[in-house]
Design a protein around this motif. Structure first.
Motif, mmCIF file in Angstrom:
data_model
loop_
_atom_site.group_PDB
_atom_site.id
_atom_site.type_symbol
_atom_site.label_atom_id
_atom_site.label_comp_id
_atom_site.label_asym_id
_atom_site.label_seq_id
_atom_site.Cartn_x
_atom_site.Cartn_y
_atom_site.Cartn_z
ATOM 1 N N PHE A 1 5.904 -7.244 7.061
ATOM 2 C CA PHE A 1 4.785 -7.017 6.126
ATOM 3 C C PHE A 1 5.297 -6.973 4.689
ATOM 4 O O PHE A 1 6.502 -6.803 4.454
ATOM 5 N N THR A 2 4.380 -7.121 3.748
ATOM 6 C CA THR A 2 4.723 -6.878 2.342
ATOM 7 C C THR A 2 4.355 -5.431 2.018
ATOM 8 O O THR A 2 3.508 -4.834 2.683
ATOM 9 N N SER A 3 5.009 -4.910 0.973
ATOM 10 C CA SER A 3 4.764 -3.512 0.594
ATOM 11 C C SER A 3 4.511 -3.463 -0.906
ATOM 12 O O SER A 3 4.961 -4.339 -1.657
ATOM 13 N N SER A 4 3.813 -2.419 -1.338
ATOM 14 C CA SER A 4 3.598 -2.272 -2.790
ATOM 15 C C SER A 4 4.845 -1.687 -3.453
ATOM 16 O O SER A 4 4.934 -1.616 -4.666
ATOM 17 N N GLU A 5 5.830 -1.266 -2.624
ATOM 18 C CA GLU A 5 7.080 -0.746 -3.191
ATOM 19 C C GLU A 5 8.156 -1.820 -3.174
ATOM 20 O O GLU A 5 8.151 -2.683 -2.300
ATOM 21 N N ALA A 6 9.084 -1.719 -4.114
ATOM 22 C CA ALA A 6 10.238 -2.624 -4.080
ATOM 23 C C ALA A 6 11.158 -2.153 -2.950
ATOM 24 O O ALA A 6 11.321 -0.938 -2.749
ATOM 25 N N TYR A 7 11.749 -3.085 -2.204
ATOM 26 C CA TYR A 7 12.637 -2.675 -1.110
ATOM 27 C C TYR A 7 13.889 -2.016 -1.706
ATOM 28 O O TYR A 7 14.511 -2.573 -2.616
ATOM 29 N N TYR B 1 4.194 5.445 5.737
ATOM 30 C CA TYR B 1 5.422 5.783 5.007
ATOM 31 C C TYR B 1 6.000 4.650 4.155
ATOM 32 O O TYR B 1 6.854 4.895 3.312
ATOM 33 N N LEU B 2 5.596 3.420 4.410
ATOM 34 C CA LEU B 2 6.289 2.304 3.733
ATOM 35 C C LEU B 2 5.350 1.518 2.821
ATOM 36 O O LEU B 2 5.694 0.426 2.375
ATOM 37 N N ARG B 3 4.194 2.063 2.539
ATOM 38 C CA ARG B 3 3.215 1.461 1.620
ATOM 39 C C ARG B 3 2.966 -0.022 1.938
ATOM 40 O O ARG B 3 3.052 -0.894 1.074
ATOM 41 N N SER B 4 2.712 -0.290 3.184
ATOM 42 C CA SER B 4 2.491 -1.680 3.596
ATOM 43 C C SER B 4 1.214 -2.229 2.967
ATOM 44 O O SER B 4 0.239 -1.496 2.761
ATOM 45 N N GLN B 5 1.238 -3.524 2.657
ATOM 46 C CA GLN B 5 0.045 -4.175 2.091
ATOM 47 C C GLN B 5 -0.533 -5.153 3.107
ATOM 48 O O GLN B 5 -1.559 -4.910 3.698
ATOM 49 N N ALA B 6 0.175 -6.269 3.325
ATOM 50 C CA ALA B 6 -0.354 -7.267 4.265
ATOM 51 C C ALA B 6 0.657 -7.516 5.376
ATOM 52 O O ALA B 6 1.852 -7.685 5.098
ATOM 53 N N PHE B 7 0.170 -7.561 6.609
ATOM 54 C CA PHE B 7 1.045 -7.828 7.764
ATOM 55 C C PHE B 7 1.037 -9.332 8.053
ATOM 56 O O PHE B 7 -0.028 -9.938 8.174
ATOM 57 N N HIS B 8 2.225 -9.928 8.128
ATOM 58 C CA HIS B 8 2.324 -11.381 8.322
ATOM 59 C C HIS B 8 2.931 -11.766 9.666
ATOM 60 O O HIS B 8 2.711 -12.878 10.136
#
Ligand SMILES: Cc1cc2nc3c(=O)[nH]c(=O)nc-3n(C[C@H](O)[C@H](O)[C@H](O)COP(=O)(O)OP(=O)(O)OC[C@H]3O[C@@H](n4cnc5c(N)ncnc54)[C@H](O)[C@@H]3O)c2cc1C
Length: 497
Positions: free
Chosen positions: A250-256, A311-318
């Motif tokens: 997934f993408t997250s709104s936080e930087a990894y 916990y990981l501020r997920s945005q979109a699951f791919h």
């Protein structure tokens, strides 16, 4: 939703085998183990034939999380306890060499496979596991493994302590293997896809037989099929069990924040990232269970998604996928001759979900055994070893599990087909036989005899993957009974209702 992120990379297709032939070495299984073994042998001028049942590296290797690390969960303290410091050190050295192999090979061929060095972390939020991390850290010191205990990792989920192993790595395995496959061809290695090996026969020569009736006369055989499809009375069925895990991307709104992470508490969670064009994809894995023993009402993908949201501020699951790997009795892989009766048939399996480095260890070791070179790790990994203490306990535990599955499978409760909801399954009794039924979204019924065609255990339904999974040795079949993975070479019998 896509399946595995690694399957975005295409590897060139190969034709099935259409003739019988003769060669020096036949390698069965085109995952990372088979491909790397073929590479090491072909570049030394050995005539190699590689057979793959499906497509190259689409099975577990195509569904891994691809951390290249010697941090294999909590292991070094246990190895010291069971096998002594010298053997624990040998294990670590072999893994370090495997990491160096990837580093060198990727540099040499300039493979753009997102190889990246990262620290690896084990973490816990439980006091008893904190003690285990501390013990593991002491083992690191004894074995001169670079790493240290830290109090914090950069995530908001609760944690008490973490153990870092410095400068490990991660990559995209199929992009890497694409180059290695091209090298095998350059060295005149022959690769055949959609070609299933069904038997190894001994006459005046060793012969590998395929499902379409072709024979390969060969000096040596490497069985790189995860669970060995051919056991040769070496009893791998009683010495290994399969465990399945699930992954979401997934993408997250936080930087990894960097790093690769693994929880030592239950349920285990694994975290890393992949750079995909302009997107950073976070991979979160876990929810492991013994294959065929999934809790029917828990959906692993939902659990992982909820964790990522929380916990990981997920945005979109791919992406989402699952896969399995095997664990041996003493947690060390089996790499070497199948047994004394089969000195020219070799096996490499039981990587315990640490197959990136272990496959590289295996490929080098098996190539050395075949061409007659010394290898310092031969004894450590030889499949016929028997270390009484851990082996015996695990043997009892594993086999009582297998026995229960033989019996439990046969006693499944009787459901009525009419009561089945769409997209669900049941086992029903009919004329004294058990029938596995799946009703699809269009109300179509798909019925199979759920008796596994490998050794006759009864498969259980896996609702997350819509498959019949064998709890004994990990063979898996789709809802129509077609083999997906594992040691079975025949489909489940399809039945009509
Ligand atoms: C969810 C998950 C995450 C993981 N993450 C990591 C990680 O981060 N780091 C790490 O080091 N390891 C990891 N692993 C482990 C690693 O992915 C595996 O150990 C490794 O990919 C196994 O490779 P293999 O080549 O031995 O098996 P496979 O990739 O399964 O290849 C075996 C091949 O044999 C073929 N085959 C089977 N039977 C036959 C037959 N009869 N004839 C012809 N072909 C046949 C199959 O089709 C298959 O392609 C993970 C495993 C899982 C399940």
């Amino acid at each position: 939703m896509h399946t595995s992120i690694w399957l975005d990379t295409e590897i060139k297709p190969f034709q099935p085998l259409h003739d019988s032939l003769q060669t020096d070495v036949t390698i069965i299984g085109g995952g990372i183990t088979g491909v790397l073994t073929a590479y090491h042998l072909a570049k030394q001028g050995v005539k190699v034939v590689l057979l793959e049942r499906d497509r190259l590296s689409q099975s577990t290797t195509g569904h891994t999380t691809a951390k290249i690390t010697a941090q294999h969960d909590l292991i070094y303290d246990e190895l010291i306890q069971h096998f002594g410091e010298e053997n624990a050190s040998l294990y670590y050295q072999s893994q370090k060499e495997a990491m160096a192999f990837y580093h060198k090979t990727i540099k040499m061929f300039q493979i753009n496979c997102h190889y990246q060095q990262e620290h690896a972390y084990l973490y816990t939020n439980q006091p008893n596991n904190r003690e285990k991390l501390e013990k593991e850290s002491e083992a690191y010191q004894k074995l001169a493994i670079e790493g240290t205990l830290v109090d914090q990792i950069p995530f908001s989920f609760p944690h008490l302590k973490a153990l870092r192993m410095n400068t490990q790595a991660q990559f995209d395995p199929r992009t890497f293997l694409k180059t290695i496959v091209a090298e095998i061809e350059k060295y005149q290695g022959h690769i055949y896809e959609r070609t299933t090996a069904v038997d190894i026969d001994y006459q005046s020569n060793t012969i590998v037989r395929t499902a379409r009736g072709h024979n390969i006369i060969t000096d040596n055989v490497v069985v790189a099929t995860q669970f060995p499809f051919y056991e040769g009375k070496a009893f791998y069925s009683t010495r290994m069990y399969p465990s399945r895990s699930y992954v979401v991307g997934f993408t997250s709104s936080e930087a990894y924040p960097g790093g690769m992470y693994l929880d030592v508490d239950q349920p285990i969670r694994s975290i890393r990232h992949v750079q995909k064009e302009d997107k950073t994809i976070w991979l979160l894995g876990g929810q492991a269970h013994k294959t065929g023993q999934q809790q029917q009402h828990a959906d692993p993908y939902t659990e992982l998604t909820q964790f990522a949201n929380r916990y990981l501020r997920s945005q979109a699951f791919h992406y989402q996928w699952s896969a399995q790997d095997y664990e041996t009795l003493d947690k060390l892989p089996y790499i070497g001759a199948l047994n004394k009766r089969h000195p020219n048939v070799f096996v490499a399996t039981g990587y315990r979900k640490w197959g990136m480095t272990n496959s590289a260890v295996a490929a080098q070791l098996l190539a050395d055994l075949i061409v007659g070179k010394e290898n310092p790790y031969k004894k450590l990994y030889q499949p016929q070893r028997f270390h009484a203490d851990p082996d015996l306990k695990a043997f009892m535990r594993n086999n009582s599990d297998v026995a229960t599955e033989f019996i439990k499978g046969k006693l499944s409760k009787t459901d009525r087909v009419e009561q089945l909801k769409p997209n669900s399954s049941a086992k029903i009794k009919h004329d004294g036989k058990t029938i596995g039924v799946y009703k699809d979204d269009d109300d179509q019924l798909h019925a199979v005899d759920p008796t596994c065609t490998h050794l006759g255990c009864e498969c259980n339904w896996n609702q997350s993957e819509k498959s019949w999974d064998c709890p004994c040795h990990g063979s898996r079949f789709n809802y129509d009974g077609k083999v997906i993975e594992g040691p079975a070479t025949k489909n489940l019998n399809k039945l009509s209702l």
